[in-house]
Design a protein around this motif. Structure first.
Motif, PDB file in Angstrom:
ATOM      1  N   LYS A  74       0.887  -1.307   0.040  1.00  0.00           N
ATOM      2  CA  LYS A  74      -0.175   0.101   0.005  1.00  0.00           C
ATOM      3  C   LYS A  74       0.868   1.244  -0.224  1.00  0.00           C
ATOM      4  O   LYS A  74       1.723   1.199   0.530  1.00  0.00           O
ATOM      5  N   ALA A  75       0.357   2.218  -0.989  1.00  0.00           N
ATOM      6  CA  ALA A  75       1.156   3.513  -0.859  1.00  0.00           C
ATOM      7  C   ALA A  75       0.080   4.463  -0.578  1.00  0.00           C
ATOM      8  O   ALA A  75      -1.183   4.654  -0.925  1.00  0.00           O
ATOM      9  N   SER A  76       0.089   5.441   0.559  1.00  0.00           N
ATOM     10  CA  SER A  76      -0.653   6.378   0.895  1.00  0.00           C
ATOM     11  C   SER A  76      -0.075   7.986   0.582  1.00  0.00           C
ATOM     12  O   SER A  76       1.326   8.145   0.965  1.00  0.00           O
ATOM     13  N   TYR A  77      -0.846   8.829   0.251  1.00  0.00           N
ATOM     14  CA  TYR A  77      -0.273  10.262   0.297  1.00  0.00           C
ATOM     15  C   TYR A  77      -1.440  10.950   1.126  1.00  0.00           C
ATOM     16  O   TYR A  77      -2.563  11.030   1.050  1.00  0.00           O
ATOM     17  N   GLN A  78      -0.466  11.810   1.992  1.00  0.00           N
ATOM     18  CA  GLN A  78      -1.283  13.058   2.822  1.00  0.00           C
ATOM     19  C   GLN A  78      -1.039  14.328   2.876  1.00  0.00           C
ATOM     20  O   GLN A  78       0.065  14.641   3.101  1.00  0.00           O
ATOM     21  N   GLU A  79      -1.854  15.053   2.620  1.00  0.00           N
ATOM     22  CA  GLU A  79      -1.561  16.529   2.726  1.00  0.00           C
ATOM     23  C   GLU A  79      -2.706  17.335   3.572  1.00  0.00           C
ATOM     24  O   GLU A  79      -3.499  16.329   3.856  1.00  0.00           O
ATOM     25  N   GLU A  80      -2.517  18.423   3.929  1.00  0.00           N
ATOM     26  CA  GLU A  80      -3.615  19.344   4.564  1.00  0.00           C
ATOM     27  C   GLU A  80      -4.959  18.914   4.245  1.00  0.00           C
ATOM     28  O   GLU A  80      -5.977  18.756   4.913  1.00  0.00           O
ATOM     29  N   ASN A  81      -5.129  19.041   2.770  1.00  0.00           N
ATOM     30  CA  ASN A  81      -6.373  19.350   2.041  1.00  0.00           C
ATOM     31  C   ASN A  81      -6.674  18.201   1.122  1.00  0.00           C
ATOM     32  O   ASN A  81      -7.778  18.218   0.377  1.00  0.00           O
ATOM     33  N   VAL A  82      -5.755  17.248   0.775  1.00  0.00           N
ATOM     34  CA  VAL A  82      -5.610  16.306  -0.179  1.00  0.00           C
ATOM     35  C   VAL A  82      -4.984  15.041   0.299  1.00  0.00           C
ATOM     36  O   VAL A  82      -4.139  15.164   1.030  1.00  0.00           O
ATOM     37  N   ARG A  83      -5.656  13.734   0.061  1.00  0.00           N
ATOM     38  CA  ARG A  83      -5.090  12.440   0.296  1.00  0.00           C
ATOM     39  C   ARG A  83      -5.391  11.428  -0.877  1.00  0.00           C
ATOM     40  O   ARG A  83      -6.570  11.634  -1.498  1.00  0.00           O
ATOM     41  N   ALA A  84      -4.655  10.316  -0.694  1.00  0.00           N
ATOM     42  CA  ALA A  84      -4.890   9.430  -1.768  1.00  0.00           C
ATOM     43  C   ALA A  84      -4.213   7.902  -1.179  1.00  0.00           C
ATOM     44  O   ALA A  84      -3.518   8.060  -0.429  1.00  0.00           O
ATOM     45  N   ASN A  85      -5.012   6.587  -1.492  1.00  0.00           N
ATOM     46  CA  ASN A  85      -4.644   5.709  -1.068  1.00  0.00           C
ATOM     47  C   ASN A  85      -4.490   4.772  -2.596  1.00  0.00           C
ATOM     48  O   ASN A  85      -5.496   4.673  -3.143  1.00  0.00           O
ATOM     49  N   PHE A  86      -3.482   3.967  -2.521  1.00  0.00           N
ATOM     50  CA  PHE A  86      -3.717   2.824  -3.570  1.00  0.00           C
ATOM     51  C   PHE A  86      -3.063   1.770  -3.052  1.00  0.00           C
ATOM     52  O   PHE A  86      -1.462   1.819  -2.570  1.00  0.00           O
ATOM     53  N   ALA A  87      -3.680   0.348  -3.141  1.00  0.00           N
ATOM     54  CA  ALA A  87      -3.066  -0.789  -2.562  1.00  0.00           C
ATOM     55  C   ALA A  87      -3.383  -2.090  -3.570  1.00  0.00           C
ATOM     56  O   ALA A  87      -4.576  -2.069  -4.017  1.00  0.00           O
ATOM     57  N   LEU A  88      -2.412  -2.768  -3.782  1.00  0.00           N
ATOM     58  CA  LEU A  88      -2.199  -4.144  -4.453  1.00  0.00           C
ATOM     59  C   LEU A  88      -2.758  -5.147  -3.487  1.00  0.00           C
ATOM     60  O   LEU A  88      -2.173  -5.290  -2.588  1.00  0.00           O
ATOM     61  N   MET A  89      -3.319  -6.438  -3.875  1.00  0.00           N
ATOM     62  CA  MET A  89      -3.533  -7.361  -3.035  1.00  0.00           C
ATOM     63  C   MET A  89      -3.440  -8.667  -3.873  1.00  0.00           C
ATOM     64  O   MET A  89      -3.662  -8.826  -5.156  1.00  0.00           O
ATOM     65  N   ALA A  90      -3.281  -9.772  -3.241  1.00  0.00           N
ATOM     66  CA  ALA A  90      -3.268 -10.987  -3.767  1.00  0.00           C
ATOM     67  C   ALA A  90      -3.605 -12.132  -2.624  1.00  0.00           C
ATOM     68  O   ALA A  90      -3.700 -11.807  -1.352  1.00  0.00           O
ATOM     69  N   GLY A  91      -3.865 -13.203  -2.973  1.00  0.00           N
ATOM     70  CA  GLY A  91      -4.451 -14.310  -1.890  1.00  0.00           C
ATOM     71  C   GLY A  91      -5.733 -14.758  -2.049  1.00  0.00           C
ATOM     72  O   GLY A  91      -6.442 -14.543  -3.106  1.00  0.00           O
ATOM     73  N   THR A  92      -5.945 -15.779  -1.216  1.00  0.00           N
ATOM     74  CA  THR A  92      -7.302 -16.625  -1.526  1.00  0.00           C
ATOM     75  C   THR A  92      -8.487 -15.438  -1.260  1.00  0.00           C
ATOM     76  O   THR A  92      -9.643 -15.709  -1.660  1.00  0.00           O
ATOM     77  N   TYR A  93      -8.521 -14.685  -0.191  1.00  0.00           N
ATOM     78  CA  TYR A  93      -9.350 -13.525  -0.176  1.00  0.00           C
ATOM     79  C   TYR A  93      -9.799 -13.003  -1.342  1.00  0.00           C
ATOM     80  O   TYR A  93     -11.002 -12.897  -1.607  1.00  0.00           O
ATOM     81  N   SER A  94      -8.573 -12.471  -2.058  1.00  0.00           N
ATOM     82  CA  SER A  94      -9.193 -11.750  -3.452  1.00  0.00           C
ATOM     83  C   SER A  94      -9.662 -12.718  -4.497  1.00  0.00           C
ATOM     84  O   SER A  94     -10.689 -12.308  -5.214  1.00  0.00           O
ATOM     85  N   GLN A  95      -9.226 -13.887  -4.573  1.00  0.00           N
ATOM     86  CA  GLN A  95      -9.581 -14.952  -5.169  1.00  0.00           C
ATOM     87  C   GLN A  95     -11.117 -15.401  -5.122  1.00  0.00           C
ATOM     88  O   GLN A  95     -11.641 -15.436  -6.326  1.00  0.00           O
ATOM     89  N   TYR A  96     -11.439 -15.369  -4.128  1.00  0.00           N
ATOM     90  CA  TYR A  96     -13.041 -15.670  -3.972  1.00  0.00           C
ATOM     91  C   TYR A  96     -13.846 -14.424  -3.681  1.00  0.00           C
ATOM     92  O   TYR A  96     -15.066 -14.558  -4.166  1.00  0.00           O
ATOM     93  N   ASN A  97     -13.483 -13.583  -2.923  1.00  0.00           N
ATOM     94  CA  ASN A  97     -14.211 -12.449  -2.641  1.00  0.00           C
ATOM     95  C   ASN A  97     -14.575 -11.606  -3.894  1.00  0.00           C
ATOM     96  O   ASN A  97     -15.581 -10.919  -3.933  1.00  0.00           O
ATOM     97  N   MET A  98     -13.487 -11.442  -4.865  1.00  0.00           N
ATOM     98  CA  MET A  98     -13.577 -10.694  -5.977  1.00  0.00           C
ATOM     99  C   MET A  98     -13.958 -11.484  -7.312  1.00  0.00           C
ATOM    100  O   MET A  98     -13.597 -11.080  -8.296  1.00  0.00           O
ATOM    101  N   ALA A  99     -14.345 -12.794  -7.299  1.00  0.00           N
ATOM    102  CA  ALA A  99     -14.413 -13.598  -8.152  1.00  0.00           C
ATOM    103  C   ALA A  99     -15.406 -13.129  -9.440  1.00  0.00           C
ATOM    104  O   ALA A  99     -15.153 -13.264 -10.634  1.00  0.00           O
ATOM    105  N   GLY A 100     -16.394 -12.360  -9.049  1.00  0.00           N
ATOM    106  CA  GLY A 100     -17.001 -11.874 -10.083  1.00  0.00           C
ATOM    107  C   GLY A 100     -16.770 -10.512 -10.901  1.00  0.00           C
ATOM    108  O   GLY A 100     -17.298  -9.828 -11.452  1.00  0.00           O
ATOM    109  N   GLU A 101     -15.369 -10.061 -10.393  1.00  0.00           N
ATOM    110  CA  GLU A 101     -15.034  -8.763 -10.923  1.00  0.00           C
ATOM    111  C   GLU A 101     -14.032  -9.082 -12.184  1.00  0.00           C
ATOM    112  O   GLU A 101     -13.558 -10.030 -12.442  1.00  0.00           O
ATOM    113  N   PRO A 102     -13.865  -7.961 -12.798  1.00  0.00           N
ATOM    114  CA  PRO A 102     -12.979  -8.215 -14.125  1.00  0.00           C
ATOM    115  C   PRO A 102     -11.498  -8.422 -13.497  1.00  0.00           C
ATOM    116  O   PRO A 102     -11.219  -8.121 -12.212  1.00  0.00           O
TER     117      PRO A 102
END
Length: 354
Positions: A74-102
């Motif tokens: 995960k990478a996070s960015y934080q300023e006083e008035n702006v913020r952002a988060n981006f995280a990549l994942m792998a594992g059986t959680y994503s395999q089965y919980n996201m099975a219907g997604e592209p």
């Protein structure tokens, strides 16, 4: 020689001192990088031949094999008035919980950008953790190795816009507009927007009271089948003890005149033992007889007991015994399963946060 050594020592001392103070004076970085890995081994005494545990589980659901439940960068960015988060994942959680997604979405854990509209009011848009429930995909943040039936069958994440308002130090209010019930992309022929709201109240130190809901249509147009879901939990920790009570209740329209409903309850107690051990127990019940959320419909009661060993503040070993029971004799007839009314499993996990 002695004078030379003293001179070298002097310059080394000055160099180290200047660097230390330079680091102290250096402003805090706007970027933050982190990671998480949780591996596991689970043995289901029903011994399903396809290695899959009951279909209402999306975490730690592989039988008799070593696997990764959830790994994230995960990478996070934080300023006083702006913020952002981006995280990549792998594992059986994503395999089965996201099975219907592209395919691309099955690897995205978080992706959001936020702006502060006014003081204490933030607008975030993207893929973000849900406001529903007290459990997370980060196992080390949960009291139990496995997730409750309520958590497994309600949204872990939502995709949309989120307004978060910090009323004061003890009260937060949240509003959502989403692509639907735990969807990255909309379901085919469904043009409906989902809505949610929540209130988190912390009246005293160690106590958290939370109410969250979701309202939307999960049916393709032109049919409209309204779904209204409610979640409540109370969690309290003091000294070495902790207790949690949670409840879900949902209703959804049908094609006919009646309304389907489902509900769940869970209660947990934990106790710190010595300095590095934690013991936690859980009892739960989940009822979805019409199969609104769980395929085939289900009425299941369960209990679990886990022992945790805190290796370091950023790593943990866990052992859990979990039992399910249902009055339906055929419900646990997994492929080549030995039993039908009950399901027992022993799971171990190792987690590291960095």
């Amino acid at each position: 020689m002695k004078s030379f050594c003293l001179l070298v020592l002097f310059f080394v001392t000055q160099f180290v001192t200047q660097n230390v103070f330079a680091q102290e004076d250096k402003p805090k970085s706007k970027f933050d990088f982190s990671g998480y890995v949780e591996t596991y081994y689970s043995y289901d005494f029903n011994q399903p031949s396809d290695h899959l545990r009951p279909h209402f589980l999306y975490n730690f659901n592989r039988h008799n094999e070593f696997s990764v439940n959830f790994a994230s960068l995960k990478a996070s960015y934080q300023e006083e008035n702006v913020r952002a988060n981006f995280a990549l994942m792998a594992g059986t959680y994503s395999q089965y919980n996201m099975a219907g997604e592209p395919t691309w979405a099955q690897f995205v854990n978080e992706a959001s950008v936020g702006v502060k509209i006014v003081d204490r009011l933030w607008l975030d848009v993207g893929i973000m953790p849900s406001h529903i429930g007290f459990e997370s995909w980060y196992g080390m943040d949960c009291w139990h190795l496995s997730r409750s039936l309520m958590a497994e069958n309600s949204p872990y994440f939502l995709t949309g816009g989120r307004l978060t308002f910090e009323w004061n130090e003890k009260l937060d209010i949240i509003f959502w507009a989403t692509n639907g019930w735990q969807n990255v992309q909309r379901n085919p022929r469904n043009q409906s927007i989902g809505f949610g709201s929540g209130v988190n109240y912390r009246p005293i130190e160690g106590m958290e009271i939370n109410y969250a809901n979701y309202f939307g249509n999960e049916s393709p147009q032109p049919v409209y089948r309204a779904r209204f879901f409610n979640n409540f939990y109370l969690q309290y920790e003091k000294n070495k003890w902790g207790a949690t009570f949670g409840a879900d209740y949902g209703i959804e329209d049908t094609y006919f005149s009646f309304v389907n409903h489902w509900y769940g309850v869970t209660a947990s107690v934990k106790r710190d033992l010595f300095e590095k051990f934690i013991l936690a127990g859980r009892m739960e019940y989940y009822s979805d007889p019409r199969g609104v959320i769980v395929d085939q419909g289900v009425k299941v009661s369960g209990g679990s007991l886990n022992l945790d060993y805190i290796v370091t503040p950023s790593s943990m070993l866990r052992l859990e015994v979990r039992q399910f029971y249902t009055p339906d004799e055929a419900f646990f007839e997994l492929p080549a399963a030995r039993f039908s009314k009950g399901n027992t499993a022993i799971t171990t996990s190792m987690a590291l946060r960095f």
